[in-house]
Each structure stands twice: as C-alpha cells, then as structure tokens.
Design an enzyme around this catalytic site. Structure first.
Site, short mmCIF file in Angstrom:
data_model
loop_
_atom_site.label_atom_id
_atom_site.label_comp_id
_atom_site.label_asym_id
_atom_site.label_seq_id
_atom_site.Cartn_x
_atom_site.Cartn_y
_atom_site.Cartn_z
CG HIS A 1 -8.27 5.45 2.21
ND1 HIS A 1 -8.94 7.03 2.25
CD2 HIS A 1 -7.27 5.52 3.22
CE1 HIS A 1 -7.93 7.69 2.89
NE2 HIS A 1 -7.04 6.77 3.34
C1 UD1 Z 1 -2.19 4.45 3.88
C2 UD1 Z 1 -2.17 5.10 5.07
C3 UD1 Z 1 -3.34 6.31 5.23
C4 UD1 Z 1 -3.60 6.86 3.93
C5 UD1 Z 1 -3.63 6.04 2.76
C6 UD1 Z 1 -3.95 6.80 1.55
C7 UD1 Z 1 -0.90 4.22 6.93
C8 UD1 Z 1 -1.37 3.67 8.42
N1 UD1 Z 1 -2.09 4.58 6.26
O1 UD1 Z 1 -3.42 3.55 4.18
O2 UD1 Z 1 -3.16 7.07 6.30
O3 UD1 Z 1 -4.71 7.83 4.13
O4 UD1 Z 1 -2.44 5.11 2.76
O5 UD1 Z 1 -4.23 5.88 0.49
O6 UD1 Z 1 0.14 4.37 6.70
N2 UD1 Z 1 -2.63 -1.20 -2.18
C9 UD1 Z 1 -2.48 -1.52 -3.40
N3 UD1 Z 1 -1.51 -0.79 -4.23
C10 UD1 Z 1 -0.77 0.12 -3.43
C11 UD1 Z 1 -1.07 0.28 -2.18
C12 UD1 Z 1 -1.64 -0.40 -1.42
O7 UD1 Z 1 -3.04 -2.53 -4.00
O8 UD1 Z 1 -0.08 0.86 -4.25
C13 UD1 Z 1 -3.52 -2.18 -1.39
C14 UD1 Z 1 -3.06 -3.39 -0.82
O9 UD1 Z 1 -3.97 -4.27 -1.02
C15 UD1 Z 1 -2.92 -3.05 0.66
C16 UD1 Z 1 -3.97 -1.95 0.82
O10 UD1 Z 1 -4.22 -1.43 -0.25
O11 UD1 Z 1 -3.05 -4.15 1.45
C17 UD1 Z 1 -3.84 -0.90 2.11
O12 UD1 Z 1 -2.46 -0.31 1.86
P1 UD1 Z 1 -1.85 0.30 3.16
O13 UD1 Z 1 -0.54 1.24 2.29
O14 UD1 Z 1 -1.38 -0.86 4.03
O15 UD1 Z 1 -2.67 1.12 3.82
P2 UD1 Z 1 -3.67 2.20 3.23
O16 UD1 Z 1 -5.06 1.79 3.41
O17 UD1 Z 1 -3.42 2.77 1.73
#
Ligand code: UD1
Length: 353
Positions: free
Chosen positions: A204
C-alpha cells in the site's frame, strides 16, 4: 489519572489494544479517540472487534483527503475535545497523520504527550510516515521506544535521556495475546492454504502502488510466484483503486478484500513467506518466525533483518527466487523487549512520570 489515546488508521489499533488493557488493569481513566482517518468496516471496526477492545468513545470522522486536508481536519476537530477532556497524558501511536496532528495540537494546549513507538526511522524522507515520526518525536514529552536502536537514534538526534524510555514492542504484545484465537478462526482452511506453501502479500505504500511501472513490475513477479504456489493478496483500498484504474492482470494471484487482524495473523502463520511493504507485517512475521520479504529499499525495523527474519528485495525481479529460497525459522526470534510485556512498561512509565 486520565489518559486519552488517539488512533486513526489501521496500524494504530493493534498498538492501542495492549496499552488499553494494561491501563484498565492499572485502574486508569481512559478515553479512546478515533480520528476517523480509516472508516471502512474492514479497515477499522473489524479491528476493534478482533482485538477485543471497546469501540472508541469519540470518532472525529475526518475521512480521506490530501495530507494537508486530513492533518488540518484532525487538528481542527481534536482541539475542542482535548480542551474538554483535560487528560493527564495524550498517548499517540506510530507514524500516521493522526499521530502527528494530535501531538501538535496537544503540546500547544500544554498537555503532555507520550509517543508509543518513538525513535523508529526508515531514514527515507520521501515517506510521509517518516516526516510524522520526526515531528512527533520532537514534540512529545515521553518517548517510549520499541528497541535499543530507537533509543540510540533519539539520543543522536539530541533528545534528552530523561524523556526516553525503552519499553519494547507493543505490536508483539498484541500478537502474543491474539495468536491462539487467530489459529481457531479457520481462515487458513477457508482459503485452502493449510500446507505451508502459500505466500501472503500486502502492498500500500505510495512509492510502490502510485508508481504504475513499479506496481506492474511487482504484479508481474507475483504472477510468476503464483505459478508454483498460492499467492493471497488482501488488497488495501488505495491499491485496489490503482490496480483497477490501470487494468493490471492479477493472473493466478488471489486478490481478496482486506482481512481482519485475527484472520491476517492466521494466514501469515500458515504461510511459507510474507511479501509486504508494511512496517507492521515485518514485525508480526518476525514474531511468528515466518520469513518476510520487504519490497522496499529501507526498513524502519532493522532488528527484523539482523535476526534473520526479514530481507529487503527492492527489485521485484528478484522476488520469485527470494520466495523459493526462504525457509521458516525453527524458532521465532525475540529481540529485547519483544516479550509481550511492553504495554505494562508503557503504563508504568505513564504512572510514574
Ligand atoms: C495510512 C498511513 C500508513 C499506514 C496505512 C495503513 C499515513 C500518512 N499513512 O496510509 O502509514 O501504513 O494507513 O493502511 O497516515 N481508504 C478507504 N477506506 C478507508 C481508508 C482509506 O477507502 O477506511 C482509501 C481512500 O481512498 C484514501 C486512501 O485509501 O484516500 C488512502 O488512505 P489514507 O488514510 O490517506 O492513507 P493510507 O494509504 O491508508
């Protein structure tokens, strides 16, 4: 004493669980504040159920956004909550945006901040998590470290020894507490990987999944691996979006929805190897004695490499040969403080400072 835990994203929840339990045993007042950075059932609620901790007391519902938007929203929404609750300690975990945003607001309110998993560094500033770690460690009043390497890093960065406390790895506490329950979930049986041949994959990191050429290269290597053995890939939502948009062929790689904490432990425990770019999975596979191949050129967990449980394979072309050559460790190594008692030491520190 009243402590307020701040969590927001999937990797935070297994770190919270043992500290929450130890604080409950010690009779502390606790508030669990979820920022809502992760909000899907599979990315959040399922973890609270699996970890056996009560649902958060407050959910700030910030959701997804750019780093600036997400961090700003957390700061804006957490400030009145911290003012209202007036905790003796604000406890933040790991390195996600919620960790950094909460620490920044709390210190400016004059509230004491304890950072669980302080001093961990990948030395790669292109990772948003590395920026979060550095910021939080500069701000926090109590730096609770998972390893002696982390202690040394913090001292080299100029942190006073009086603020640093070695406690060990709370993720290992969570794992040791859950592993027997994980083994009765039946997850390995449901997906038919009981023979110890499967490879479990998670990806990821933006550096791997937002870069199309790299994502294609990794998937090509996984297709080669999948010709010989089952490859199970529970797909993070970010990665799912990228794979779908690029129309990348998964071949015989089994793409799955994200799985809960217990199911993931059971799949890892049954695996021949884990292929990942996650920090948490490097620790968890080491604690299980399952070989880990980390698809990055740096790691924030060097002790998993020195103990022989983890290897960095940056070029995906090398993955099939690496998967073929690894062997399960006869005994899971236990670096100092990876003993299931780290959370008790965390709570001792909070009570005595
Ligand atoms: C975040 C953390 C990362 C961790 C990861 C685990 C930061 C900077 N990064 O990254 O360290 O390893 O979580 O998952 O905080 N999304 C969904 N549903 C959710 C959450 C996210 O669909 O419940 C999608 C959304 O499109 C979102 C994307 O995932 O834009 C990324 O989510 P985000 O929390 O911004 O960062 P992660 O890549 O999950």
């Amino acid at each position: 004493m009243k402590i307020l835990h701040v969590v927001g994203a999937r990797p935070n929840f297994p770190k919270l669980a043992p500290v929450y339990r130890a604080a409950r045993v010690a009779g502390l007042d606790q508030i669990v504040m979820h920022t809502g950075q992760h909000y899907d059932d599979a990315m959040s609620d399922a973890f609270f159920r699996d970890l056996g901790i009560r649902p958060p007391d407050v959910n700030l519902g910030v959701g997804s956004g750019t780093h600036g938007q997400q961090t700003a929203r957390i700061m804006e929404r957490i400030e009145p909550e911290l003012v209202k609750h007036q905790p003796d300690w604000v406890v933040v975990y790991g390195d996600v945006n919620s960790t950094a945003a909460a620490a920044l607001v709390a210190v400016k309110l004059g509230q004491r901040v304890a950072h669980v998993e302080a001093g961990v560094r990948s030395n790669d500033r292109s990772m948003p998590e590395e920026i979060n770690r550095i910021v939080v460690d500069r701000l926090a009043d109590l730096l609770l470290t998972p390893s002696r390497t982390a202690d040394a890093t913090l001292r080299a960065e100029g942190e006073p020894a009086s603020e640093i406390a070695f406690v060990g790895n709370v993720m290992v506490d969570a794992l040791l507490f859950a592993v027997e329950r994980a083994r009765v979930t039946g997850a390995r049986k449901r997906v038919g990987v009981e023979n110890g041949k499967a490879v479990v994959v998670t990806l990821h990191r933006p550096a791997n999944v937002d870069n199309l050429l790299r994502l294609e290269g990794i998937m090509r290597a996984l297709r080669v691996v999948a010709a010989d053995r089952p490859v199970l890939f529970p797909v993070h939502p970010r990665t799912r979006t990228r794979l779908d948009a690029a129309g990348i062929d998964a071949g015989k790689v089994k793409l799955m929805e994200p799985v809960g904490y217990l199911e993931m432990l059971d799949l890892m425990d049954a695996a021949h190897a884990v292929v990942t770019d996650s920090g948490g999975l490097q620790v968890e596979s080491a604690a299980l004695g399952v070989p880990c191949l980390t698809v990055r050129d740096t790691t924030e967990w060097p002790e998993t490499v020195t103990c022989g449980a983890n290897r960095l394979v940056f070029d995906p072309v090398g993955l099939p040969a690496a998967v073929a050559s690894v062997r399960r460790l006869a005994q899971a190594p236990r670096p100092e403080g990876w003993d299931g008692m780290a959370a008790v030491r965390v709570v001792d520190c909070l009570r005595t400072r």
